[in-house]
Design an enzyme around this catalytic site. Sequence first.
Site, PDB file in Angstrom:
ATOM      1  N   ASP A  11      48.413   4.970   1.655  1.00  0.00           N
ATOM      2  CA  ASP A  11      47.716   6.031   2.383  1.00  0.00           C
ATOM      3  C   ASP A  11      48.263   7.357   1.881  1.00  0.00           C
ATOM      4  O   ASP A  11      49.447   7.659   2.045  1.00  0.00           O
ATOM      5  CB  ASP A  11      47.948   5.888   3.889  1.00  0.00           C
ATOM      6  CG  ASP A  11      46.960   6.708   4.709  1.00  0.00           C
ATOM      7  OD1 ASP A  11      46.195   7.483   4.106  1.00  0.00           O
ATOM      8  OD2 ASP A  11      46.961   6.566   5.941  1.00  0.00           O
ATOM      9  N   ASP A  61      41.296   8.062   0.084  1.00  0.00           N
ATOM     10  CA  ASP A  61      42.752   8.200   0.067  1.00  0.00           C
ATOM     11  C   ASP A  61      43.492   6.991   0.623  1.00  0.00           C
ATOM     12  O   ASP A  61      44.677   7.086   0.924  1.00  0.00           O
ATOM     13  CB  ASP A  61      43.160   9.442   0.862  1.00  0.00           C
ATOM     14  CG  ASP A  61      42.763   9.350   2.331  1.00  0.00           C
ATOM     15  OD1 ASP A  61      41.825   8.600   2.644  1.00  0.00           O
ATOM     16  OD2 ASP A  61      43.392  10.025   3.160  1.00  0.00           O
ATOM     17  N   GLU A  62      42.829   5.854   0.721  1.00  0.00           N
ATOM     18  CA  GLU A  62      43.449   4.719   1.394  1.00  0.00           C
ATOM     19  C   GLU A  62      42.938   3.420   0.786  1.00  0.00           C
ATOM     20  O   GLU A  62      41.745   3.284   0.513  1.00  0.00           O
ATOM     21  CB  GLU A  62      43.125   4.782   2.887  1.00  0.00           C
ATOM     22  CG  GLU A  62      43.802   3.761   3.744  1.00  0.00           C
ATOM     23  CD  GLU A  62      43.417   3.907   5.203  1.00  0.00           C
ATOM     24  OE1 GLU A  62      43.938   3.118   6.012  1.00  0.00           O
ATOM     25  OE2 GLU A  62      42.590   4.781   5.546  1.00  0.00           O
TER      26      GLU A  62
END
Length: 488
Positions: free
Chosen positions: A11, A105-106
């Site tokens: 993350d 983003d993860e």
Amino acid sequence: MRAAPTILHLDMDAFYASAEQAAKPSLRGKPVVVGGLGPRGVVATASYEARRFGVHSAMPMAQARRLAPNAAYLVPRFTLYRSVSDQVMELLGRLSPLVEPLSLDEAFVDLEAGGTADDTASALEIGRELREAIQAVTGLSGSVGLAGSKMLAKIASEEAKPDGIHLIEPGTERAHLAPMPVRTLPGVGPATADHLRRAGMTTVNDLAEAGEAELVRLLGKAHGAALHRMASGFDDRPVVAERDAKSVSVEDTFEVDLHDRVRVRTEVERLADRCVRRLRGAGRSGRTVVLKVRRYDFSTLTRSETLRGPTDDPAVVREAAARLLEAVDTTGGVRLLGVGVTGLADFTQEDLFAQAAGERAAAAPPEDGDAGPGDGSGGREGPAEPGTGPEEAEQLAARRWPAGHDVRHEVHGHGWVQGSGVGRVTVRFEEPGATAPGRVRTFRVDDPALRAADPLPLVPDPPDYSSWPASRPKSRSGAGAPGAASRP
């Protein structure tokens, strides 16, 4: 559940805001808030400096401004974020063929499937190397969680934030989860948590001890049984490499309700063009066009039209969205519009109707206020037309020069918009690699020497990780990186 912590969850830390700070030397170490800047906008991401004031994601932007009046408020730059995300996902892909992106983003990574880790020591080593690689390639930090299941790996990455790594040893899941609040578990939202609280259950341990039968009685068979398994530490969901998108859509919330029917149609056509660009960017086409209208009284209407075959033709989507708009009463005012495409496919069915629509769009002169096909600008690239009111002119200028977006001046070079108003736009001229804040200049909004520009890379010359993780990366010049060593 696995006997080794070989599921990794990455993350990125305050991704949008961190990317803006990396790109803008003058904002490093300062509170930054990214999101919609109008009174109806919401916060997409807040930097950790802004979070100290109580600002958080999904908060109304007006509330964020009250909490942190001196923060920098910026419009998202998704072109930059996608570019950085692609760099990160490429690194993850070098660890395993099983990478499950959840957002820009993860992502989850199955290290065991890639043969890069099979025990605690190798998993920690890969996690540390990944964080170093992301920092070197993007200039940003990410937090890594490692565990024997997806649920625990995600919890571990949350505990590692910001800029850390955390591993939960298999076999310790139940003890690790026991004191945590019930909201920690996936699928437990505010309503479910309140329902459980009224039943006397506030921690994960309370759920585990209550037993499956009690949770089924309270929440239903499917939800209750799944929640009891998770509370007991069991999660056997696999990492899935392909997560097929079911739809592509875009929407805008307007600072002031739209009452002019021509303006509403113009906005719908602009959104249709944006939607098609996103559709084409994903290499997809779609068969059903969906229009979303939120009116002045917060009532939300959706209308859809299914075409004869999948398409990615902007003229076809514009015309379908416009037909759907004709069936919606907008006389009271419109606060939000959205256009989407569903029924996605990997091919386009060409037909005479699509061809004819394209020819009509190309041949017909644009009406006053209509957007040119495919430009996505809503006809706003020039100065305000004669007769435009001051308030509308300011809104057009803000759309042309969004705060935080990139510009280039013929004399001063690359910069970004600090703000615009009263017929002026203020620009700070600086680049990501600079060590000190750049100079500020103010121009007329129609200055011919000033134009919009593409974002610059956060790291102009990143090291080469093409051979990673088999060996440590080498710099572009071929010299060994500091601390370089081969992996056993």
